[in-house]
Design a protein around this motif. Structure first.
Motif, short mmCIF file in Angstrom:
data_model
loop_
_atom_site.label_atom_id
_atom_site.label_comp_id
_atom_site.label_asym_id
_atom_site.label_seq_id
_atom_site.Cartn_x
_atom_site.Cartn_y
_atom_site.Cartn_z
N MET A 14 70.41 58.42 33.40
CA MET A 14 70.03 58.03 32.04
C MET A 14 69.82 56.53 31.95
N VAL A 17 66.23 55.66 32.56
CA VAL A 17 65.17 56.23 31.72
C VAL A 17 64.65 55.17 30.76
N ASN A 18 63.34 55.28 30.42
CA ASN A 18 62.68 54.31 29.55
C ASN A 18 62.58 52.92 30.17
N THR A 37 61.83 60.81 32.60
CA THR A 37 63.03 61.62 32.75
C THR A 37 63.33 61.84 34.22
N ASP A 39 64.86 65.02 36.55
CA ASP A 39 65.29 66.41 36.50
C ASP A 39 66.68 66.54 37.11
N GLN A 85 58.82 58.78 24.42
CA GLN A 85 59.61 59.88 23.91
C GLN A 85 58.77 60.94 23.22
N LEU B 59 67.89 65.41 29.78
CA LEU B 59 67.00 65.14 30.90
C LEU B 59 66.24 66.40 31.30
N ARG B 60 66.96 67.53 31.33
CA ARG B 60 66.31 68.76 31.77
C ARG B 60 65.26 69.22 30.77
N SER B 62 63.48 67.40 28.78
CA SER B 62 62.33 66.52 28.96
C SER B 62 61.51 66.95 30.17
N PHE B 63 62.19 67.26 31.25
CA PHE B 63 61.50 67.65 32.47
C PHE B 63 60.77 68.97 32.28
#
Lengths: 174, 128
Positions: A14, A17-18, A37, A39, A85, B59-60, B62-63
């Protein structure tokens, strides 16, 4: 081949991210872009590079197992974060007036009952068989359930309704 | 190369499902973690666990939306040994171990439907 990236975990991911990152992957691939993001299942990084026009972007996904190094280049400003986003969210449905929503809700409820599914109205939502919720505007993509099988069946059913009666949402087929 | 040509099939391996997709093969079991472990730090700290789970689901989601946006688009796959192929993305499995694609352009022809093993892919790109 192994670098620590896949082992970092969601809280560490996290933090990237961004941000604009530079990723080294495989033997000699290097890509940079805004990190949308990561996964959590495959540790893959989704990098976005915005194009010239609004709404165009090129996306690169680097597989987690191939990552050699990730380096942060810069933080995103307010505008870029917003753009990131909202880039993959489904298009915003315009809000419909209450009468229209009621009409739709009723139409969907009758269709489900006709197909022998127990439906209850709970406020603005429909509860199907106690396990699936349909929120406004009551389309197939507005179904929420933790039961994949029921979700699939109800979505298919709702798509059939749209196909069978595209112009007469209120008419109950005899 | 626009006309699909029949692609020569490689010889079968020792057992019928042996092109790497057999769920019981040692390779699949080794690569596919059946459950995603929480980090050791979260196991120790009860406050961190919900935060980690929340991060995981954000996160998931978003993915998954990204994968959804890829459906039916042309994707370029950059694989090991400097192999780059283009195909139309159709679906992924839940563990992101295999991608189902159509019209895979390879140096020996266009394969109408194919499964690509994600372990062979370094990165893939597409235009949103």
């Amino acid at each position: 081949m192994q670098c620590g990236w896949p082992l970092l975990g969601p809280l560490q991911w996290m933090r990237y991210v961004n941000k604009q990152v530079k990723v080294k992957a495989g033997k000699d691939e290097e890509r940079r872009g805004w990190l949308l993001t990561v996964d959590p299942v495959s540790a893959s990084l989704v990098l976005v590079n915005f194009g010239e026009e609004e709404g165009r972007a090129s996306v690169q996904v680097v597989m987690g197992h191939a990552v050699e190094e990730v380096e942060v280049l810069q933080e995103a400003d307010e505008e870029t974060t917003q753009r990131l986003q909202t880039s993959f969210l489904p298009p915003q449905t315009r809000s419909l007036d209450p009468a229209e929503l009621r009409r739709r809700r009723g139409g969907v409820r009758r269709w489900l009952e006709k197909n022998r599914f127990p439906v209850e109205e709970e406020g603005d939502e429909l509860k199907v068989a106690g396990v699936l919720t349909i929120a406004a505007p009551y389309g197939p993509d507005d179904c929420y359930s933790s039961n994949q099988i029921i979700l699939d069946r109800i979505q298919k059913l709702m798509r059939n309704q749209v196909q069978l009666q595209p112009d007469h949402p209120e008419t109950d087929p005899a | 190369m626009t006309t699909p040509v029949s692609v020569l099939r490689l010889p079968k391996g020792p057992d019928p499902n042996s092109r790497g997709f057999d769920p019981k093969s040692p390779r699949f079991i080794a690569l596919c973690r059946t459950s995603i472990a929480t980090s050791p730090a979260s196991e120790a700290d009860a406050e961190q666990l919900p935060r980690e789970q929340h991060a995981r689901s954000v996160l998931r989601e978003s993915f998954l939306r990204c994968l959804l946006s890829m459906a039916n688009k042309k994707i370029q796959f950059h694989m090991y040994e400097r192999v780059t192929v283009e195909a139309t993305f159709r679906a992924s499995d839940i563990d992101v171990l295999n991608f189902q694609v159509s019209d895979l352009h390879t140096p020996i022809g266009v394969q109408k439907e194919a499964l690509i093993r994600c372990q062979d892919v370094i990165l893939f790109t597409f235009d949103a």
